[in-house]
Structures are given as structure tokens and as C-alpha cells.
Design a protein around this motif. Structure first.
Motif, PDB file in Angstrom:
ATOM      1  N   LEU A 145       0.945  -1.195  -0.052  1.00  6.55           N
ATOM      2  CA  LEU A 145       0.146  -0.039  -0.229  1.00  6.55           C
ATOM      3  C   LEU A 145       0.903   1.403   0.071  1.00  6.55           C
ATOM      4  O   LEU A 145       0.651   1.998  -0.699  1.00  6.55           O
ATOM      5  CB  LEU A 145      -0.912   0.113   1.281  1.00  6.55           C
ATOM      6  N   TYR A 146       1.938   1.320   0.921  1.00  5.77           N
ATOM      7  CA  TYR A 146       2.819   2.497   0.868  1.00  5.77           C
ATOM      8  C   TYR A 146       3.458   2.526  -0.280  1.00  5.77           C
ATOM      9  O   TYR A 146       3.790   3.867  -0.931  1.00  5.77           O
ATOM     10  CB  TYR A 146       3.809   2.379   2.029  1.00  5.77           C
ATOM     11  N   THR A 147       3.957   1.516  -0.853  1.00  3.40           N
ATOM     12  CA  THR A 147       4.702   1.733  -2.354  1.00  3.40           C
ATOM     13  C   THR A 147       3.622   2.335  -3.428  1.00  3.40           C
ATOM     14  O   THR A 147       4.001   3.227  -4.078  1.00  3.40           O
ATOM     15  CB  THR A 147       5.169   0.550  -2.799  1.00  3.40           C
ATOM     16  N   ARG A 148       2.562   1.795  -3.503  1.00  5.53           N
ATOM     17  CA  ARG A 148       1.357   2.089  -4.416  1.00  5.53           C
ATOM     18  C   ARG A 148       0.966   3.624  -4.306  1.00  5.53           C
ATOM     19  O   ARG A 148       0.771   4.384  -5.214  1.00  5.53           O
ATOM     20  CB  ARG A 148       0.027   1.358  -4.251  1.00  5.53           C
ATOM     21  N   LEU A 149       1.075   4.123  -2.786  1.00  6.32           N
ATOM     22  CA  LEU A 149       0.834   5.600  -2.420  1.00  6.32           C
ATOM     23  C   LEU A 149       1.941   6.453  -2.895  1.00  6.32           C
ATOM     24  O   LEU A 149       1.867   7.604  -2.925  1.00  6.32           O
ATOM     25  CB  LEU A 149       0.618   5.528  -1.046  1.00  6.32           C
ATOM     26  N   GLY A 150       3.254   5.827  -3.212  1.00  9.20           N
ATOM     27  CA  GLY A 150       4.292   6.760  -3.673  1.00  9.20           C
ATOM     28  C   GLY A 150       5.482   6.829  -2.453  1.00  9.20           C
ATOM     29  O   GLY A 150       6.342   7.651  -2.442  1.00  9.20           O
ATOM     30  N   LEU A 151       5.231   6.349  -1.305  1.00  5.59           N
ATOM     31  CA  LEU A 151       6.122   6.478  -0.279  1.00  5.59           C
ATOM     32  C   LEU A 151       7.170   5.608  -0.469  1.00  5.59           C
ATOM     33  O   LEU A 151       7.157   4.490  -1.018  1.00  5.59           O
ATOM     34  CB  LEU A 151       5.416   5.976   1.255  1.00  5.59           C
ATOM     35  N   VAL A 152       8.135   6.329   0.026  1.00  2.83           N
ATOM     36  CA  VAL A 152       9.655   5.448  -0.145  1.00  2.83           C
ATOM     37  C   VAL A 152      10.088   5.094   1.336  1.00  2.83           C
ATOM     38  O   VAL A 152      10.117   6.046   2.052  1.00  2.83           O
ATOM     39  CB  VAL A 152      10.705   6.272  -0.877  1.00  2.83           C
ATOM     40  N   CYS A 153      10.754   3.811   1.391  1.00  7.83           N
ATOM     41  CA  CYS A 153      11.156   3.356   2.701  1.00  7.83           C
ATOM     42  C   CYS A 153      12.720   4.027   2.599  1.00  7.83           C
ATOM     43  O   CYS A 153      13.354   3.716   2.048  1.00  7.83           O
ATOM     44  CB  CYS A 153      11.378   1.865   2.572  1.00  7.83           C
ATOM     45  N   LYS A 154      12.632   4.792   3.816  1.00  6.14           N
ATOM     46  CA  LYS A 154      13.899   5.703   4.063  1.00  6.14           C
ATOM     47  C   LYS A 154      14.720   5.093   5.139  1.00  6.14           C
ATOM     48  O   LYS A 154      15.914   5.377   5.251  1.00  6.14           O
ATOM     49  CB  LYS A 154      13.529   7.062   4.299  1.00  6.14           C
ATOM     50  N   LYS A 155      14.135   4.260   6.043  1.00  2.00           N
ATOM     51  CA  LYS A 155      14.996   3.933   7.244  1.00  2.00           C
ATOM     52  C   LYS A 155      14.412   2.457   7.752  1.00  2.00           C
ATOM     53  O   LYS A 155      13.250   2.346   7.622  1.00  2.00           O
ATOM     54  CB  LYS A 155      14.883   5.072   8.321  1.00  2.00           C
ATOM     55  N   LYS A 156      15.174   1.853   8.383  1.00  2.00           N
ATOM     56  CA  LYS A 156      14.924   0.676   9.160  1.00  2.00           C
ATOM     57  C   LYS A 156      15.402   0.659  10.732  1.00  2.00           C
ATOM     58  O   LYS A 156      16.645   0.928  10.782  1.00  2.00           O
ATOM     59  CB  LYS A 156      15.519  -0.721   8.672  1.00  2.00           C
ATOM     60  N   GLU A 157      14.387   0.369  11.682  1.00  2.36           N
ATOM     61  CA  GLU A 157      14.807   0.447  12.901  1.00  2.36           C
ATOM     62  C   GLU A 157      14.372  -0.633  13.588  1.00  2.36           C
ATOM     63  O   GLU A 157      13.222  -0.708  13.746  1.00  2.36           O
ATOM     64  CB  GLU A 157      14.342   1.637  13.580  1.00  2.36           C
ATOM     65  N   GLY A 158      15.346  -1.612  13.652  1.00  4.75           N
ATOM     66  CA  GLY A 158      14.992  -2.894  14.275  1.00  4.75           C
ATOM     67  C   GLY A 158      13.981  -3.502  13.018  1.00  4.75           C
ATOM     68  O   GLY A 158      14.274  -3.789  11.811  1.00  4.75           O
ATOM     69  N   LYS A 159      12.727  -4.174  13.521  1.00  4.13           N
ATOM     70  CA  LYS A 159      11.902  -4.456  12.598  1.00  4.13           C
ATOM     71  C   LYS A 159      10.999  -3.395  11.888  1.00  4.13           C
ATOM     72  O   LYS A 159       9.911  -3.849  11.196  1.00  4.13           O
ATOM     73  CB  LYS A 159      11.043  -5.612  13.091  1.00  4.13           C
ATOM     74  N   VAL A 160      11.090  -2.292  12.359  1.00  2.00           N
ATOM     75  CA  VAL A 160      10.277  -1.064  11.868  1.00  2.00           C
ATOM     76  C   VAL A 160      10.724  -0.333  10.751  1.00  2.00           C
ATOM     77  O   VAL A 160      12.010  -0.002  10.649  1.00  2.00           O
ATOM     78  CB  VAL A 160      10.116  -0.058  13.112  1.00  2.00           C
ATOM     79  N   LEU A 161       9.924  -0.256   9.753  1.00  6.38           N
ATOM     80  CA  LEU A 161      10.309   0.585   8.626  1.00  6.38           C
ATOM     81  C   LEU A 161       9.831   1.805   8.503  1.00  6.38           C
ATOM     82  O   LEU A 161       8.412   1.966   8.752  1.00  6.38           O
ATOM     83  CB  LEU A 161       9.859  -0.196   7.322  1.00  6.38           C
ATOM     84  N   ILE A 162      10.578   2.815   8.269  1.00  2.00           N
ATOM     85  CA  ILE A 162      10.013   4.241   8.249  1.00  2.00           C
ATOM     86  C   ILE A 162       9.870   4.654   6.754  1.00  2.00           C
ATOM     87  O   ILE A 162      10.897   4.690   5.833  1.00  2.00           O
ATOM     88  CB  ILE A 162      11.025   5.369   8.965  1.00  2.00           C
ATOM     89  N   TRP A 163       8.637   5.020   6.475  1.00  6.82           N
ATOM     90  CA  TRP A 163       8.184   5.685   4.963  1.00  6.82           C
ATOM     91  C   TRP A 163       8.189   6.949   5.040  1.00  6.82           C
ATOM     92  O   TRP A 163       7.629   7.465   5.857  1.00  6.82           O
ATOM     93  CB  TRP A 163       7.179   4.859   4.711  1.00  6.82           C
ATOM     94  N   GLU A 164       8.211   7.449   3.662  1.00  4.72           N
ATOM     95  CA  GLU A 164       8.323   8.872   3.708  1.00  4.72           C
ATOM     96  C   GLU A 164       7.887   9.286   2.229  1.00  4.72           C
ATOM     97  O   GLU A 164       8.179   8.852   1.289  1.00  4.72           O
ATOM     98  CB  GLU A 164       9.615   9.418   3.772  1.00  4.72           C
ATOM     99  N   ILE A 165       6.956  10.422   2.009  1.00  4.89           N
ATOM    100  CA  ILE A 165       6.509  10.953   0.769  1.00  4.89           C
ATOM    101  C   ILE A 165       6.822  12.407   1.019  1.00  4.89           C
ATOM    102  O   ILE A 165       6.386  13.156   1.964  1.00  4.89           O
ATOM    103  CB  ILE A 165       5.296  10.495   0.257  1.00  4.89           C
ATOM    104  N   SER A 166       7.506  13.031   0.129  1.00  7.04           N
ATOM    105  CA  SER A 166       7.855  14.511   0.079  1.00  7.04           C
ATOM    106  C   SER A 166       6.778  15.166  -1.292  1.00  7.04           C
ATOM    107  O   SER A 166       6.377  14.620  -2.163  1.00  7.04           O
ATOM    108  CB  SER A 166       9.155  14.853  -0.292  1.00  7.04           C
ATOM    109  N   LYS A 167       6.322  16.319  -0.854  1.00  7.00           N
ATOM    110  CA  LYS A 167       5.519  16.989  -1.824  1.00  7.00           C
ATOM    111  C   LYS A 167       6.223  17.260  -3.055  1.00  7.00           C
ATOM    112  O   LYS A 167       5.403  16.956  -4.139  1.00  7.00           O
ATOM    113  CB  LYS A 167       5.454  18.539  -1.184  1.00  7.00           C
ATOM    114  N   GLY A 168       7.309  17.222  -3.461  1.00  8.11           N
ATOM    115  CA  GLY A 168       8.096  17.285  -4.643  1.00  8.11           C
ATOM    116  C   GLY A 168       7.786  15.770  -5.211  1.00  8.11           C
ATOM    117  O   GLY A 168       8.385  15.703  -6.374  1.00  8.11           O
ATOM    118  N   ASP A 169       7.545  14.805  -4.738  1.00  8.95           N
ATOM    119  CA  ASP A 169       7.802  13.428  -5.270  1.00  8.95           C
ATOM    120  C   ASP A 169       6.734  13.110  -6.252  1.00  8.95           C
ATOM    121  O   ASP A 169       5.602  13.578  -6.357  1.00  8.95           O
ATOM    122  CB  ASP A 169       7.577  12.298  -4.107  1.00  8.95           C
TER     123      ASP A 169
END
Length: 169
Positions: A145-169
Motif C-alpha cells: 500500500l505504501y509503495t502504491r501511494l508513492g511512499l519510499v522506505c527511508k530507514k529501518k529501525e529494528g523491525k520497523v520500516l520508516i516510510w516517507e513521501i515528500s511534496k516534490g515526489d
């Protein structure tokens, strides 16, 4: 009151009255509200968040509704199907963190529609430049879902993935 509308959904901030009724007057809320509040909503996460949310709303003016709990309503059935939590106001770098919960029986397009509309509202109405979301590395449906929304995985903290989308994306 702010309303974010899509073809099937209405997303609104949770008012102080609704938040209090969820805790103290659930039976009466169910009887009087034109919107159906399913028995399995809110999630345990939201239940634990509500006292803090109520306290925060009581200390601020009504405009603060837009930071916090938002209700996802399936418009045709007039039923709560999930929620979005805006975790605070935009930071100095104009970023915010979101989390969401939807009824697991729903088609994944509902979550997509809700999050996409909410991110659009944040970027155009609230001047947010970056939205952050998290998930567990094993939540493959959410990752898709996050990939489809255009979010990009920017970081991994343990088993948690941090996703991000920027206005310019």
C-alpha cells in the motif's frame, strides 16, 4: 468543521464530544448518532490514545481538532470504517507522522483512498512537505500500500520500516 471527501469516503476530525462519548457514553452514542460506530472500533491503540486526545482538546481551541484523531466514514453506509492519527502539528521542516487503522475486512482500495486524500489535504491545505509513516517489516500488505501511494522506505529501525513521501515526489 473540516471534511475531506472522496468518491466513497468522508474523513473528519474527531470532535471533543465524540471522543468523550466513545469513552463515557458509548451506548447512547450508538443509539443517537446518524453514523454507525462498529463494536470493534476504536482499536486498542485508539482507545489508549483517547484520554490524551481529550485532555489535549480540552486545553486548546476547536481549531486544534485537525491535529489528532480523524474518522474514516464509508459514506454510503454512514459507518466508521477506520481512523487516521495525525501525530502532532507539522515540525520545523514541515513534516508530519501519520498512522491509520481500517477494518481488516475491507478492500485495500479503501485504505489507499483514505490515505491518499488525507496526504493531499495535508500537502495542499496545511503546507506539509513531508509525510512519514511506519510499519513492521512483515506487514507485506501495508508495504504494498505504501509503495502504491508513492511512499519510499527511508530507514529501518529494528523491525520497523520508516516510510516517507515528500511534496516534490
Amino acid at each position: 468543521m473540516i471534511e475531506i471527501l472522496t468518491n466513497r469516503l468522508m474523513i473528519i476530525p474527531c470532535s471533543l464530544d465524540i471522543a468523550k462519548s466513545l469513552i463515557f457514553h458509548r451506548t447512547e452514542l450508538n443509539q443517537r448518532s446518524p453514523i454507525e460506530f462498529p463494536h470493534n472500533w476504536p482499536s486498542p491503540y485508539i482507545k489508549s490514545f483517547l484520554p490524551f486526545y481529550i485532555e489535549n482538546l480540552e486545553e486548546t481551541i476547536e481549531k486544534e481538532y485537525e491535529c489528532g484523531l480523524w474518522l474514516i466514514i464509508y459514506y454510503e453506509d454512514k459507518k466508521i470504517i477506520g481512523d487516521i492519527v495525525l501525530q502532532g502539528r507539522p515540525s520545523i521542516d514541515e513534516s508530519v507522522q501519520l498512522s491509520y487503522h481500517t477494518n481488516q475486512d475491507l478492500d485495500e482500495t479503501i485504505a489507499y483512498e483514505a490515505i491518499d486524500a488525507f496526504i493531499d489535504w495535508l500537502t495542499y491545505q496545511k503546507k506539509v512537505n513531508k509525510v512519514l509513516m511506519e510499519c513492521d517489516e512483515k506487514q507485506h500488505d501495508i508495504i504494498a500500500l505504501y509503495t502504491r501511494l508513492g511512499l519510499v522506505c527511508k530507514k529501518k529501525e529494528g523491525k520497523v520500516l520508516i516510510w516517507e513521501i515528500s511534496k516534490g515526489d
